[in-house]
Every structure is written in C-alpha cells, then in structure tokens.
Design a protein around this motif. Structure first.
Motif, short mmCIF file in Angstrom:
data_model
loop_
_atom_site.label_atom_id
_atom_site.label_comp_id
_atom_site.label_asym_id
_atom_site.label_seq_id
_atom_site.Cartn_x
_atom_site.Cartn_y
_atom_site.Cartn_z
N ASN A 91 -11.36 40.02 38.46
CA ASN A 91 -12.20 40.70 38.80
C ASN A 91 -13.39 40.09 38.33
OD1 ASN A 91 -11.38 43.00 39.77
ND2 ASN A 91 -11.78 44.14 37.87
N GLY A 92 -13.33 38.21 37.87
CA GLY A 92 -14.48 38.07 37.75
C GLY A 92 -13.90 37.22 36.46
N ASN A 93 -14.54 36.50 35.21
CA ASN A 93 -14.34 35.99 34.32
C ASN A 93 -13.43 36.41 33.45
OD1 ASN A 93 -15.43 37.45 33.02
ND2 ASN A 93 -18.22 36.12 32.50
N ALA A 94 -13.23 35.73 32.54
CA ALA A 94 -11.95 36.08 31.45
C ALA A 94 -12.10 37.17 30.66
CB ALA A 94 -11.59 34.79 30.38
N ASN A 95 -13.42 37.62 30.44
CA ASN A 95 -13.78 39.50 29.59
C ASN A 95 -13.83 40.04 30.66
OD1 ASN A 95 -14.24 37.36 27.36
ND2 ASN A 95 -16.72 37.52 28.27
N GLY A 96 -13.81 39.84 32.38
CA GLY A 96 -13.29 40.80 32.92
C GLY A 96 -14.56 41.07 33.75
N MET A 97 -15.58 40.70 33.31
CA MET A 97 -17.57 40.95 33.89
C MET A 97 -17.06 39.55 35.70
SD MET A 97 -19.22 40.18 30.78
CE MET A 97 -21.39 40.82 31.42
N THR A 98 -17.50 40.09 36.50
CA THR A 98 -17.97 39.55 36.97
C THR A 98 -18.84 38.84 37.70
OG1 THR A 98 -19.57 41.65 38.43
CG2 THR A 98 -17.49 42.02 38.57
N PHE A 201 7.81 29.63 40.38
CA PHE A 201 6.61 29.67 40.92
C PHE A 201 6.65 31.67 41.04
CE2 PHE A 201 3.14 31.63 44.03
CZ PHE A 201 1.91 30.75 43.36
N ARG A 202 7.33 32.07 41.78
CA ARG A 202 7.82 33.48 41.62
C ARG A 202 8.61 33.70 40.86
NH1 ARG A 202 9.93 36.04 46.77
NH2 ARG A 202 10.48 37.57 46.35
N GLY A 203 8.78 32.96 39.71
CA GLY A 203 8.91 34.31 38.51
C GLY A 203 7.89 33.96 37.91
N TRP A 204 6.49 33.33 37.72
CA TRP A 204 5.38 33.00 37.46
C TRP A 204 4.60 34.40 37.71
CZ3 TRP A 204 0.83 32.34 39.42
CH2 TRP A 204 -0.42 32.64 38.89
N ALA A 205 5.05 34.48 39.00
CA ALA A 205 3.73 35.49 39.26
C ALA A 205 4.97 37.17 38.93
CB ALA A 205 3.59 35.60 40.58
N LEU A 206 5.72 37.58 39.06
CA LEU A 206 6.10 38.46 38.71
C LEU A 206 6.27 38.64 37.19
CD1 LEU A 206 9.54 38.47 40.62
CD2 LEU A 206 7.79 38.95 41.32
N VAL A 207 6.72 37.95 36.57
CA VAL A 207 6.81 38.12 34.68
C VAL A 207 4.79 37.89 34.83
CG1 VAL A 207 6.79 36.89 32.84
CG2 VAL A 207 8.56 36.80 34.46
N ARG A 208 4.02 37.76 35.20
CA ARG A 208 2.53 37.44 34.68
C ARG A 208 2.30 38.92 35.24
NH1 ARG A 208 -2.39 37.96 37.11
NH2 ARG A 208 -4.35 36.43 36.16
N HIS A 209 2.68 39.78 36.38
CA HIS A 209 2.24 41.10 36.89
C HIS A 209 2.76 42.05 36.20
CE1 HIS A 209 1.57 44.54 39.51
NE2 HIS A 209 3.08 44.98 38.91
N LYS A 210 3.24 41.74 35.60
CA LYS A 210 4.32 42.93 34.55
C LYS A 210 4.14 43.31 33.04
CE LYS A 210 8.91 43.35 36.28
NZ LYS A 210 11.05 42.35 36.24
N SER A 215 -3.52 41.56 28.39
CA SER A 215 -3.63 40.83 28.22
C SER A 215 -4.04 39.35 27.46
CB SER A 215 -5.39 40.73 29.14
OG SER A 215 -6.42 41.30 27.28
N ALA A 216 -3.57 39.18 26.39
CA ALA A 216 -3.38 37.76 25.34
C ALA A 216 -2.27 37.18 26.10
CB ALA A 216 -3.64 38.28 24.64
N LEU A 217 -1.32 38.61 25.88
CA LEU A 217 0.01 38.05 26.29
C LEU A 217 0.25 37.39 27.66
CD1 LEU A 217 2.80 37.15 25.36
CD2 LEU A 217 3.51 39.37 26.08
N GLN A 218 -0.29 37.98 28.63
CA GLN A 218 -0.26 37.57 30.35
C GLN A 218 -1.19 35.72 29.98
OE1 GLN A 218 -3.55 38.90 33.54
NE2 GLN A 218 -1.83 40.07 34.06
N ARG A 219 -2.69 35.91 30.00
CA ARG A 219 -3.29 34.14 29.69
C ARG A 219 -2.02 33.18 29.34
NH1 ARG A 219 -7.70 37.36 28.35
NH2 ARG A 219 -7.98 37.21 26.06
#
Length: 555
Positions: A91-98, A201-210, A215-219
């Motif tokens: 939704n926006g920046n790293a803190n979730g604010m638009t 790239f496909r692997g990055w997108a799927l792992v990121r979605h899981k 949020s910290a681990l995702q970043r």
C-alpha cells in the motif's frame, strides 16, 4: 447634303487605320489577358491538386505519422493520471502508509514530480517503409541500389585487373568472422542463464507471497534476492567481455557477442523491473485490463517471456500488436538489404580504412598527413553511419519483426529532420531510447534524484556512453575512450548548446557535426588499431595499456 454625305465616307476612310490599330491593340490585350488568366487558372488548379495530393498522401500513405493529432500513432507514449509510489509494502512505503509523490511537507521538502508518460505499442509500419510507398522516394531508393551495384562492379574489376582474382570482400568476412562458432556457443550458454533467471524470478515471487505475514523476513528475502540479481547481472556482463579477450575474437565476432550480451542484459532487466512492480504491489495486472487483487502473485507464462526475448523491442509487455500474416517477400527484401550492406562495409574497409591507415605506425606521420587522412575518411564514415542505421534499425529489425509478426515497427523516427541533439537522440534509436527512458530515466527521476530532470538525463547519458565505450573497447581490445569523450562529453554539451538554435541552422549544424564526428571517431579508432598491430610495443606495466598506441608509436 450631298456634299456632307460624301464627306462622311472620306472621314471613315481616314479614321480606318486608327480603328484598325485600336482593334489590334484590343485583340492583343484580350489575348494577353486570356493567356494570363489561363496561366493563373492553371497554377491555381495545380496548387489545388497538389494540396489534394498532399492531403491524400497524409490520409493514405502516412495515417500514423500525423504529429498534429495527439491521439495519432506517431505519439508512442501516454501520460497516466497518477503515478503509483511502488515500495516494498503493497500500500505504500515500508511502514505500510500510503504516500503521495507530489506531496510537500515542512519536515521533508521535495521538488514536485510530474507524471511521466508510459510506452504504448500500436501496429504501424516503420517510417522509411511508409516513405518508400511514395513514388519519388522509391526512385531515390532505386538510385542507391544502382550506386551499390556500381560499387560492386568496381570491386570486381579492381580485383580482376589488378590482383588477377575476384575476391568480393570475402577476405574481410573471413577475417572478421573468425571463431564465430565460439560466439554461437557462448550465445547458447547465455540463453541458458536467461531462462534460469525466469525460474529464479518465479521462485522469488512465490516465496515472497508465502512470507507475507512476516514482513521483516519478507524484506530480508527480497533484499537478498535483489543483491543476488545485481551480482548475477554483473557476472553475466563480466563473462561476456572476458570471452572476447580469452578467445581473441576479431572485431566483427566480438561485436556480435557483445551486442547480443548487452541486448540480453537489457531484456532481463526489463522483464524483472516490469513484473517486480506487479509482485510488490500484490496485484494481478495485464496489459489490457485494470489492476485486480490477486490471491497469488501474477507471473507471466514462459511463452510470453520467450517471445519477448526474440521480439525487436526492449520494453516488456505480456502481449504486443501482431500482424495477421508473414509477408515473405518483404522479409526476403530486408534480408537481402542486410547482405548488401555487409558487402558494402567490406568494400569500405578494403578501399578506404585499410588503404588510409593500414601502414599507420610504419610510415612517417605529421600534421599534413593526418589532416589528409581525416578528411579522406569523412565521406566513407558518413556512409558507414547511414548504412549502419539502415542495416540495424530498418532492415534487420523489420526482418525479425516480419518473421515474428511483431506489429509495432516504429524503431526510429525522422531523426534526419532534427535541428537539436535532443530530437536527434530521441528519434535516432527509439528501441534503445525507450529502454533508457522507461527503466533508467524514470527510476532516476522518481526514486533517486526525486524530480530532477537534469540529473536523471545526465545519468542516462553517462550509462549510455559507458556501454558504447565498453562494447567498442573490448571488441577492439584496447583502452581508447574516444567514444566516451565524444558521446558523453561533446554530445551532452551540444544538447544544451543547440536547444535554442534556429531550425535551418540547427539541422545544418547537426549534419555537419555528425559527419565530422563520425569521421574523427572511425579514423582515431583505426589509427589506434593499426598502431597496436604495426608497432612493436612493450607492455611492462598496467599503465602502458592506458597510454594510446598512437602516441607511443611516434614518441
């Protein structure tokens, strides 16, 4: 009364010459007026017919090149109403604010960033393809055909009567294309890497979605993959350039490998940059639909990626406009043009470049000899410049477009009418310019320099100059940054100096500087190449490689 009646015929007889004179004058005046009227009427009719022909030409021959119409297919970009601020948060920046990219605050003042237009693809022919539908332009095209035939006959007669054989420049081809099989092997291995990037790239997108709830681990996962991606691109570039030195590739083979490696690098970055925004935003977005929330990250199918790798564009889209069928005659004509220009290049190399600089380093050289060599290469260099444009941006790209039924053929615009270097750089190579604008200029403008057009433009020129110099330097196996100086220094300066130049003067100066600049660039690189080849130079330290062989030869 009788006397008066007799007197009247006598007066008429006396005035008869005057009446005849007046009648003659009136007849001449009448004939002259009719002649002038017919001429004016003919000119007026011709003007009207000419206007009708020009209107018909615009309506039928050039329907896609009407600059006055903002919706015309001449305009290949559209401006969005709003530009999203893409960050690691959906939704926006790293803190979730638009965030609003144009919002100003007292704590963090930023220059206002205007929305930048997006690239659009429309089915259209190349500019020269449309121009050559006109009979007058087609006649000029035939004249150049005859000139090429005359060059070919010149080569045949010279080889036969002077050397006693007919070579047709095949010696130049054999020397320039040596070790081409190594180039084809490297090209095949590069495509293995390119397709591996898709699955990475496909692997990055799927792992990121899981990992979305954490949020910290995702970043951490995203930043790690970003570092690996940048490192892999640098390794890809290093391997392609080092192979030129390892295999000791000749100039033509090295150019094929380096240009193809650069093209694949730009293709990979375009795919990752375009689709990473979709994955980060957490939405499925296709080219012809609005964004919709998606349960899974949208990843284009492999066939879309494969078609993009071979399509004559550097801007990624899921789909492109396609032509209904392949015009095999059109494709064959473009292929024959590629072969013809290749033979013309062999002729120019043998009759001009080698003739002027083949003994450089072995013959006495002073200022008069240098001036004669420079000016002797001006016209051949202009032919190399113009034929290079026609070979790559028209013949080859139209040939591949026809085989792939790729609809958007606007690989260049009417750069020859430009009166500023701004217009020349924008219209000369639309394929590369679109990539630089879409993936370098816009990112620099929106995220790095925060609204500074000057800094973003200078970054584009710097990157482009470095890549041009890297290709020429490794293809010739020398450090001789002439291209970087002319392109990144002189070219950038002329952009700012010529912005307010009158159109006629600007166009004349543009062509003068292009012919002079290309003559100097080709002459200097030829001098350095033959100086290294003819002079027995010792390279005892790395600083010896930085000094030009031209200087060391005669000093």
């Amino acid at each position: 009364m009788a006397n008066e009646n007799k007197r009247q015929p006598e007066e008429v007889q006396a005035r008869l010459p005057d009446l005849n004179f007046v009648r003659d004058k009136l007849q001449k005046f009448q004939s002259k007026m009719l002649y002038d009227f017919e001429q004016r009427l003919s000119c007026t009719v011709e003007d009207v017919l000419q206007d009708l022909r020009q209107r018909e030409l615009r309506d039928h021959e050039f329907p896609n090149f009407d600059r006055s119409d903002p919706k015309s297919t001449w305009n290949n970009r559209v401006t969005k109403k709003s530009v999203p601020d893409v960050s690691d948060s959906p939704n926006g920046n790293a803190n979730g604010m638009t965030t609003n990219p144009t919002q100003h605050t007292a704590e963090n003042p930023r220059p206002k960033k205007r929305p930048l237009p997006e690239k659009v693809f429309v089915a259209r022919e190349s500019y020269l393809t449309a121009l050559l539908q006109v009979e007058h332009m087609r006649t000029i095209y035939h004249i150049f055909y005859i000139i090429l035939v005359m060059f070919l006959l010149n080569v045949i007669f010279y080889d036969y009567f002077v050397d006693g054989r007919i070579d047709l420049g095949l010696g130049t081809f054999q020397g320039g294309l040596r070790r081409l099989h190594w180039v084809m092997g490297a090209w095949a291995l590069e495509h293995v890497f390119v397709f591996a990037l898709y699955y990475a790239f496909r692997g990055w997108a799927l792992v990121r979605h899981k990992l979305k709830p954490q949020s910290a681990l995702q970043r951490f996962w995203t930043h790690t993959c970003l570092i690996l991606y940048i490192s892999s691109q640098m390794v890809f570039c290093y391997v392609s350039t080092s192979l030129c030195l390892k295999f000791d590739l000749p100039f033509v083979s090295a150019c094929v490998l380096l240009l193809e490696s650069t093209r694949l690098l730009m293709k990979m970055h375009a795919f990752v940059r375009y689709n990473a925004g979709r994955v980060v935003a957490g939405k499925a977005k296709t080219d012809d639909k609005e964004e919709e929330p998606a349960g899974q990250p949208f990843i284009p199918p492999l066939q879309c990626y494969t078609y993009f790798l071979f399509a004559p564009t550097l801007i990624y889209r899921d789909t492109y406009p396609r032509t209904p069928e392949i015009r095999w005659k059109f494709a064959l004509n473009r292929l024959l043009e590629v072969v013809a220009v290749a033979f013309l290049y062999a002729f120019i190399h043998e009759r001009h470049i080698h003739a002027h600089f083949g003994q450089f380093g072995l013959e006495p050289m002073g200022a008069p000899q240098l001036i004669l060599k420079f000016f002797g290469m001006m016209l051949p260099s202009a032919v190399i410049f113009l034929c290079g444009f026609y070979l790559i941006l028209h013949s080859w790209l139209n040939f591949t477009s026809e085989l792939l039924r790729f609809g958007d053929r606007m690989f260049y615009k009417d750069w020859w009418t430009a009166h500023t270097y701004d217009g020349y750089y924008r219209n000369w190579n639309v394929v590369v310019h679109d990539w630089l604008y879409e993936y370098v200029y816009k990112d620099m403008y929106m995220h790095v320099f925060r609204g500074s057009k000057l800094a973003a433009s200078l970054s584009v020129f710097l990157i482009s100059a470095l890549v041009h110099e890297q290709i020429l330097g490794f293809a010739l196996q020398m450090f001789f940054p002439v291209m970087f100086f002319f392109f990144g220094g002189v070219g950038v300066s002329l952009v700012f100096l010529m912005r307010r130049a009158p159109k006629v003067f600007g166009n004349i100066f543009l062509w003068f500087s292009l012919i002079l600049g290309n003559g100097l660039i080709i002459s200097l690189y030829a001098m350095e190449y033959y100086a290294k080849k003819n002079c027995n130079l010792n390279y005892q330290s790395w600083t010896d490689h930085l000094l030009p062989a031209v200087w060391r030869c005669y000093n």
